[in-house]
Design a protein around this motif. Structure first.
Motif, PDB file in Angstrom:
ATOM      1  N   TYR A 101       0.830  -1.206   0.000  1.00 37.31           N
ATOM      2  CA  TYR A 101       0.000   0.000   0.000  1.00 37.31           C
ATOM      3  C   TYR A 101       0.865   1.257   0.000  1.00 37.31           C
ATOM      4  O   TYR A 101       0.663   2.179  -0.804  1.00 37.31           O
ATOM      5  N   PRO A 223      -1.495   5.460   6.646  1.00 33.40           N
ATOM      6  CA  PRO A 223      -2.133   4.177   6.897  1.00 33.40           C
ATOM      7  C   PRO A 223      -1.944   3.737   8.350  1.00 33.40           C
ATOM      8  O   PRO A 223      -2.159   2.575   8.685  1.00 33.40           O
ATOM      9  N   ASP A 249      -6.048   6.454   5.081  1.00 36.56           N
ATOM     10  CA  ASP A 249      -6.676   5.136   5.192  1.00 36.56           C
ATOM     11  C   ASP A 249      -7.311   4.910   6.554  1.00 36.56           C
ATOM     12  O   ASP A 249      -8.078   3.970   6.732  1.00 36.56           O
ATOM     13  N   THR A 271      -9.275   5.949   1.550  1.00 38.28           N
ATOM     14  CA  THR A 271      -9.407   4.508   1.383  1.00 38.28           C
ATOM     15  C   THR A 271      -9.951   3.939   2.701  1.00 38.28           C
ATOM     16  O   THR A 271      -9.614   4.430   3.773  1.00 38.28           O
ATOM     17  N   ALA A 275      -5.311  -0.637   4.036  1.00 41.53           N
ATOM     18  CA  ALA A 275      -3.867  -0.659   3.781  1.00 41.53           C
ATOM     19  C   ALA A 275      -3.251  -1.987   4.183  1.00 41.53           C
ATOM     20  O   ALA A 275      -2.410  -2.529   3.475  1.00 41.53           O
TER      21      ALA A 275
END
Length: 310
Positions: A101, A223, A249, A271, A275
């Motif tokens: 990621y 993330p 994330d 997102t 991740a």
């Protein structure tokens, strides 16, 4: 003797571990019964993720260790009833997922891929990106995940500087620490990756003051934990162009509320906490190894420092 292992985690986790755990235990030579319900006084080890069914560890007087299914233990470690040793999850599969990621989004920023993905509208805008060796990347947090990502980015040629709260020496990496080190790493960080744990000391690591230290137009990849960023400060920095784009994330509230400004902001990529995920097969192997160590009287892997919170 057959050990009793209590699997105490949200229901969604059980199907993937129902087969993986017995297989890993058998491969490690451990005779054990994995169950979702057991008398507390009969439980030898607890395999755990936060859930409403088990919040009081006091009755588990026989339990030798609590083995977390998560890398983050900030929702477990502060529990005053938890007196058993606590081990966080360091899963090779999780580390590989996080690596993929982070590298993907760093490369996206480095190569300026959004310009081409969203279209140049007929303009032959010939801009060549620099080489990786000319791009500075800051990795904040040098635990297992941070080290994995930092090493991979360095191997790709990026100028990687890693920061941690305490001094660390990692072969092949430039490492700094403390408040002075944070200022140093941010001033050179064209792309910043956040992989710090969630503790009172790391909350709002990126705030109005520290965001202002970054080079104009810097990119952020988070993330790690939602609490690492002051959301209002980031939105303000995005509006002025101090921050060029942020890939996020993780968030303070998940799922991210539908009316949150991140969703509609043109310079934010959201997102949905994808991740890195603990992989049952590799995580089960880590759990089995820790149980083997516990039964052999060896030091457990990935013991949590309760005072530090990770």
């Amino acid at each position: 003797m057959t050990l009793t292992l209590l699997f105490s985690a949200p229901d969604r986790a059980w199907p993937s571990y129902e087969t993986a755990l017995p297989q890993a235990l058998k491969a490690a030579g451990i005779e054990a019964h994995v169950t979702r319900e057991a008398a507390p006084e009969a439980v030898d080890y607890i395999i755990y993720a936060p859930n409403d069914m088990l919040t009081d560890f006091t009755p588990y007087t026989r339990t030798k260790a609590v083995l977390s299914l998560w890398a983050g233990v900030e929702k477990i470690a502060p529990n005053p009833t938890l007196t058993q040793p606590l081990c966080r999850m360091v899963d090779p599969g999780l580390a590989e997922g996080m690596r993929d990621y982070v590298v993907g989004h760093v490369m996206r920023y480095h190569l300026g891929m959004d310009r081409h993905i969203h279209g140049l509208n007929g303009a032959w805008d010939h801009i060549t990106p620099p080489l990786a060796r000319d791009r500075s990347v800051a990795v904040l947090g040098l635990g297992e995940l941070g080290q994995t990502c930092a090493r991979t980015l360095a191997a790709l040629g990026f100028l990687v500087t890693g920061w941690s709260r305490r001094p660390k020496e990692i072969a092949g990496l430039t490492c700094v620490s403390g408040s002075e080190g944070l200022e140093t790493v941010l001033r050179r960080g064209e792309i910043v990756v956040l992989l710090l744990p969630n503790t009172p000391e790391t909350e709002n690591t990126l705030n109005a003051e520290t965001l202002a230290l970054l080079p104009k137009g810097a990119r952020i990849v988070n993330p790690g934990r939602g609490s690492l960023i002051d959301d209002d400060a980031l939105l303000a920095a995005l509006e002025t162009g101090q921050i060029g784009h942020a890939t996020l994330d993780v968030f303070r509230t998940e799922p991210l509320p539908q009316d949150h400004p991140y969703w509609a902001h043109p310079n934010v990529t959201v997102t949905p906490h994808i991740a890195a995920e603990t992989r049952a097969q590799t995580a089960a192997e880590v759990i089995a190894e820790n149980i083997r160590r516990g039964e052999a009287g060896e030091i457990l892997l990935h013991l949590v420092d309760r005072a530090a919170g990770y």
